[in-house]
Every structure is written in C-alpha cells, then in structure tokens.
Scaffold this active site. Structure first.
Site, PDB file in Angstrom:
ATOM      1  N   SER A 102     -33.657  -9.311  15.672  1.00 29.21           N
ATOM      2  CA  SER A 102     -32.896 -11.029  15.600  1.00 29.21           C
ATOM      3  C   SER A 102     -33.308 -11.312  14.222  1.00 29.21           C
ATOM      4  O   SER A 102     -35.023 -10.435  14.616  1.00 29.21           O
ATOM      5  CB  SER A 102     -33.648 -11.235  17.241  1.00 29.21           C
ATOM      6  OG  SER A 102     -34.726 -10.875  16.999  1.00 29.21           O
ATOM      7  N   TYR A 116     -30.564  -9.766  20.874  1.00 24.91           N
ATOM      8  CA  TYR A 116     -30.429  -8.419  20.771  1.00 24.91           C
ATOM      9  C   TYR A 116     -28.631  -7.627  20.874  1.00 24.91           C
ATOM     10  O   TYR A 116     -29.124  -6.582  20.519  1.00 24.91           O
ATOM     11  CB  TYR A 116     -31.526  -7.540  22.121  1.00 24.91           C
ATOM     12  CG  TYR A 116     -32.726  -8.564  21.511  1.00 24.91           C
ATOM     13  CD1 TYR A 116     -33.780  -8.618  20.190  1.00 24.91           C
ATOM     14  CD2 TYR A 116     -33.782  -8.735  22.473  1.00 24.91           C
ATOM     15  CE1 TYR A 116     -34.805  -8.686  19.979  1.00 24.91           C
ATOM     16  CE2 TYR A 116     -35.306  -9.044  22.241  1.00 24.91           C
ATOM     17  CZ  TYR A 116     -35.300  -9.399  21.073  1.00 24.91           C
ATOM     18  OH  TYR A 116     -36.403  -9.758  20.757  1.00 24.91           O
ATOM     19  N   ALA A 124     -42.831  -5.950  19.392  1.00 24.97           N
ATOM     20  CA  ALA A 124     -43.998  -6.929  19.903  1.00 24.97           C
ATOM     21  C   ALA A 124     -45.109  -6.583  19.123  1.00 24.97           C
ATOM     22  O   ALA A 124     -45.166  -7.895  18.495  1.00 24.97           O
ATOM     23  CB  ALA A 124     -43.883  -6.630  21.453  1.00 24.97           C
ATOM     24  N   ASN A 132     -38.563  -0.631  13.445  1.00 22.42           N
ATOM     25  CA  ASN A 132     -38.694  -1.660  13.900  1.00 22.42           C
ATOM     26  C   ASN A 132     -39.858  -1.791  14.511  1.00 22.42           C
ATOM     27  O   ASN A 132     -40.036  -1.103  15.921  1.00 22.42           O
ATOM     28  CB  ASN A 132     -37.651  -2.437  14.976  1.00 22.42           C
ATOM     29  CG  ASN A 132     -37.424  -3.528  15.258  1.00 22.42           C
ATOM     30  OD1 ASN A 132     -38.761  -3.782  15.871  1.00 22.42           O
ATOM     31  ND2 ASN A 132     -36.843  -3.676  15.991  1.00 22.42           N
ATOM     32  N   ARG A 147     -37.175 -17.844  15.603  1.00 22.66           N
ATOM     33  CA  ARG A 147     -37.264 -17.993  17.217  1.00 22.66           C
ATOM     34  C   ARG A 147     -38.755 -18.769  17.111  1.00 22.66           C
ATOM     35  O   ARG A 147     -39.198 -19.162  16.969  1.00 22.66           O
ATOM     36  CB  ARG A 147     -37.618 -16.287  17.128  1.00 22.66           C
ATOM     37  CG  ARG A 147     -36.513 -15.823  17.537  1.00 22.66           C
ATOM     38  CD  ARG A 147     -36.000 -14.262  18.200  1.00 22.66           C
ATOM     39  NE  ARG A 147     -36.381 -14.233  19.317  1.00 22.66           N
ATOM     40  CZ  ARG A 147     -36.905 -12.992  19.777  1.00 22.66           C
ATOM     41  NH1 ARG A 147     -36.313 -12.180  19.012  1.00 22.66           N
ATOM     42  NH2 ARG A 147     -36.704 -13.230  21.309  1.00 22.66           N
ATOM     43  N   PRO A 206     -41.329  -1.087  21.140  1.00 23.00           N
ATOM     44  CA  PRO A 206     -41.519  -1.165  22.677  1.00 23.00           C
ATOM     45  C   PRO A 206     -40.880  -2.417  23.043  1.00 23.00           C
ATOM     46  O   PRO A 206     -40.082  -2.820  21.809  1.00 23.00           O
ATOM     47  CB  PRO A 206     -43.287  -1.886  22.744  1.00 23.00           C
ATOM     48  CG  PRO A 206     -43.280  -2.576  21.727  1.00 23.00           C
ATOM     49  CD  PRO A 206     -43.286  -1.512  20.321  1.00 23.00           C
ATOM     50  N   ASN A 207     -40.053  -1.439  24.217  1.00 21.53           N
ATOM     51  CA  ASN A 207     -38.797  -2.532  24.981  1.00 21.53           C
ATOM     52  C   ASN A 207     -37.360  -1.866  24.103  1.00 21.53           C
ATOM     53  O   ASN A 207     -36.314  -2.501  24.279  1.00 21.53           O
ATOM     54  CB  ASN A 207     -39.547  -3.896  25.007  1.00 21.53           C
ATOM     55  CG  ASN A 207     -40.784  -3.642  26.451  1.00 21.53           C
ATOM     56  OD1 ASN A 207     -40.430  -2.956  27.162  1.00 21.53           O
ATOM     57  ND2 ASN A 207     -41.480  -4.596  25.159  1.00 21.53           N
ATOM     58  N   HIS A 263     -36.481  -6.132  11.871  1.00 17.75           N
ATOM     59  CA  HIS A 263     -35.418  -6.411  13.219  1.00 17.75           C
ATOM     60  C   HIS A 263     -34.195  -7.185  13.703  1.00 17.75           C
ATOM     61  O   HIS A 263     -33.590  -7.003  12.976  1.00 17.75           O
ATOM     62  CB  HIS A 263     -36.160  -7.781  13.295  1.00 17.75           C
ATOM     63  CG  HIS A 263     -37.956  -7.831  13.461  1.00 17.75           C
ATOM     64  ND1 HIS A 263     -38.650  -6.760  14.143  1.00 17.75           N
ATOM     65  CD2 HIS A 263     -39.078  -7.827  11.660  1.00 17.75           C
ATOM     66  CE1 HIS A 263     -40.413  -7.313  13.381  1.00 17.75           C
ATOM     67  NE2 HIS A 263     -39.754  -8.019  12.062  1.00 17.75           N
ATOM     68  N   ARG A 275     -31.129  -5.643  27.722  1.00 17.65           N
ATOM     69  CA  ARG A 275     -32.491  -6.286  27.740  1.00 17.65           C
ATOM     70  C   ARG A 275     -32.291  -8.067  26.253  1.00 17.65           C
ATOM     71  O   ARG A 275     -31.770  -7.643  25.717  1.00 17.65           O
ATOM     72  CB  ARG A 275     -33.726  -5.801  26.573  1.00 17.65           C
ATOM     73  CG  ARG A 275     -34.858  -6.569  26.248  1.00 17.65           C
ATOM     74  CD  ARG A 275     -35.414  -5.629  25.319  1.00 17.65           C
ATOM     75  NE  ARG A 275     -37.023  -6.830  24.720  1.00 17.65           N
ATOM     76  CZ  ARG A 275     -36.928  -6.895  23.237  1.00 17.65           C
ATOM     77  NH1 ARG A 275     -37.183  -5.815  22.675  1.00 17.65           N
ATOM     78  NH2 ARG A 275     -37.879  -7.422  23.017  1.00 17.65           N
ATOM     79  N   ASP A 315     -52.908  -0.897  10.286  1.00 18.22           N
ATOM     80  CA  ASP A 315     -53.656  -0.333   9.436  1.00 18.22           C
ATOM     81  C   ASP A 315     -52.999   1.186   9.038  1.00 18.22           C
ATOM     82  O   ASP A 315     -52.955   1.674   8.229  1.00 18.22           O
ATOM     83  CB  ASP A 315     -54.747   0.234   9.939  1.00 18.22           C
ATOM     84  CG  ASP A 315     -55.360  -1.556   9.716  1.00 18.22           C
ATOM     85  OD1 ASP A 315     -55.853  -2.249   9.479  1.00 18.22           O
ATOM     86  OD2 ASP A 315     -57.010  -1.409  10.504  1.00 18.22           O
ATOM     87  N   GLU A 348     -39.377  -3.116   6.567  1.00 18.34           N
ATOM     88  CA  GLU A 348     -39.914  -3.450   8.247  1.00 18.34           C
ATOM     89  C   GLU A 348     -38.199  -4.211   8.598  1.00 18.34           C
ATOM     90  O   GLU A 348     -37.806  -4.711   7.976  1.00 18.34           O
ATOM     91  CB  GLU A 348     -40.845  -4.871   8.223  1.00 18.34           C
ATOM     92  CG  GLU A 348     -41.168  -5.844   9.815  1.00 18.34           C
ATOM     93  CD  GLU A 348     -41.483  -6.217   9.446  1.00 18.34           C
ATOM     94  OE1 GLU A 348     -42.871  -6.662   8.659  1.00 18.34           O
ATOM     95  OE2 GLU A 348     -42.062  -7.827  10.347  1.00 18.34           O
ATOM     96  N   ARG A 363     -43.431 -15.346  17.016  1.00 16.91           N
ATOM     97  CA  ARG A 363     -42.796 -14.537  16.114  1.00 16.91           C
ATOM     98  C   ARG A 363     -42.932 -14.307  14.873  1.00 16.91           C
ATOM     99  O   ARG A 363     -41.970 -13.187  14.094  1.00 16.91           O
ATOM    100  CB  ARG A 363     -41.590 -14.096  16.796  1.00 16.91           C
ATOM    101  CG  ARG A 363     -41.673 -13.724  18.339  1.00 16.91           C
ATOM    102  CD  ARG A 363     -40.489 -13.398  18.941  1.00 16.91           C
ATOM    103  NE  ARG A 363     -39.719 -14.063  20.547  1.00 16.91           N
ATOM    104  CZ  ARG A 363     -40.792 -12.605  21.256  1.00 16.91           C
ATOM    105  NH1 ARG A 363     -40.995 -11.353  21.268  1.00 16.91           N
ATOM    106  NH2 ARG A 363     -40.355 -13.049  22.521  1.00 16.91           N
TER     107      ARG A 363
HETATM  108  C1  DQA Z   1     -37.757  -7.727  17.449  1.00 16.32           C
HETATM  109  C2  DQA Z   1     -38.310  -9.226  17.444  1.00 16.32           C
HETATM  110  C3  DQA Z   1     -39.577  -8.819  18.004  1.00 16.32           C
HETATM  111  O1  DQA Z   1     -40.248 -10.007  18.725  1.00 16.32           O
HETATM  112  C4  DQA Z   1     -39.282  -8.521  19.537  1.00 16.32           C
HETATM  113  O2  DQA Z   1     -40.889  -8.739  20.550  1.00 16.32           O
HETATM  114  C5  DQA Z   1     -38.868  -7.493  20.259  1.00 16.32           C
HETATM  115  C6  DQA Z   1     -37.519  -7.007  19.160  1.00 16.32           C
HETATM  116  C7  DQA Z   1     -36.674  -7.856  16.720  1.00 16.32           C
HETATM  117  O3  DQA Z   1     -36.044  -6.451  16.718  1.00 16.32           O
HETATM  118  O4  DQA Z   1     -35.650  -8.622  16.447  1.00 16.32           O
HETATM  119  O5  DQA Z   1     -39.297  -6.551  20.439  1.00 16.32           O
HETATM  120  O6  DQA Z   1     -38.557  -6.970  16.393  1.00 16.32           O
END
Ligand code: DQA
Length: 151
Positions: free
Chosen positions: A105, A28, A80, A77, A110, A15-16, A103, A23, A90, A101, A114
């Site tokens: 950031s 980011y 959130a 990724n 942070r 998401p986002n 990220h 953003r 699951d 996984e 997180r």
């Molecule tokens: C994120 C880190 C998460 O905490 C955050 O909610 C994101 C992006 C990252 O790529 O740094 O949306 O996954």
C-alpha cells in the site's frame, strides 16, 4: 569450468503478511503470499538472481535474519515494524548491505502513524503503493544495482 556464484537477493516479509489474500483485501489485494512468492521466483530466475524469501511475525527473528548477513541485496517489507522498530533499523545500519524498502500500500496515503518509516533513511530507496508490482520493481532494481557494482 567453475560455476560463477549468483547474486543472492533476500526478501523479508514482516508481520501479518502471511495473511495476504485474507487480510484487508481492499488495501492489500486478493493475492496470497504463496502466489506472490511464485511470481517473484519466476522473475528472479529471469534476472538470474539467487533468491531466498523469509516471512516472520517476530521482530527478533527479522533482526537475526538481517544480521546473519547471508545475502548480497535485501528487499524488505517490514510491515507494521516499519513504523515502530528501532531494532530493525539498527540491524539494517549494522550490516550496511544495499537494501530496498517495499510496501504494497501507499503508506503516505493512509493513517498518520504509517507515514513515518524508521527504515527509509537506511535504504537505497522505497517503493510504496504499487501492490505486488512494488516487489517486482524492487527485484529489477536489485538486479540493476548488483550489475552496476560489478562494472
Ligand atoms: C505495509 C504497510 C504497513 O503500514 C502495514 O503495517 C503492513 C503492510 C504494506 O505493505 O503496505 O502490514 O507494509
């Protein structure tokens, strides 16, 4: 001669991440998801990987995509949902596919909430804090693990 099937890597953006470029650019970066995708497609081609990417803001859609199981290696990724989603955890445990996984950031630098990932212990490894390079490293690693499996 029959063409050998390529190794399929699926990248899931949570998401986002469709808002990349607009953003919280201090955290980011200024690159958009479209620009990131372009770089990843070129890299996947160099590595001779079959590549698909998927972005969703919906937890259920991400679970569906993971559990459809139409890939050999997953880069995710969860954004959130990293910190909240038992359902995505699951799903990853359910399919038992090699996964990384990622990220943008460094989630350990942070806010406290997180620092906890519900996903990390279900995957091969975590790459966090290297901006778009996190994804490029993940693609390299995917190629390495897929090749190693064959040898
Ligand atoms: C994120 C880190 C998460 O905490 C955050 O909610 C994101 C992006 C990252 O790529 O740094 O949306 O996954």
């Amino acid at each position: 001669m029959k063409k050998k099937k390529k190794n399929k890597v699926l990248i899931i953006h949570g998401p986002n991440l469709h808002l990349l470029g607009k953003r919280e650019t201090g955290i980011y970066g200024k690159f958009t998801l479209k620009a990131l995708e372009k770089i990843l497609q070129v890299k996947a081609k160099e590595l001779k990987l079959d590549y698909e990417s998927f972005q969703s803001n919906s937890e259920g859609e991400i679970v569906d995509k993971i559990t459809k199981n139409e890939y050999d290696f997953l880069i995710i990724n969860p954004a959130a949902y990293t910190h909240t989603s038992v359902a995505i955890r699951d799903a990853l445990l359910g399919v038992q596919k090699p996964a990384i996984e990622v990220h943008i950031s460094n989630i350990y630098r942070r806010e406290d909430f997180r620092r906890k990932s519900l996903v990390s212990d279900t995957v091969i490894g975590v790459i966090s804090g290297l901006g778009k390079y996190s994804y490029l490293l993940a693609l390299d690693a995917a190629s390495f693990f897929l090749r190693e499996k064959k040898n």
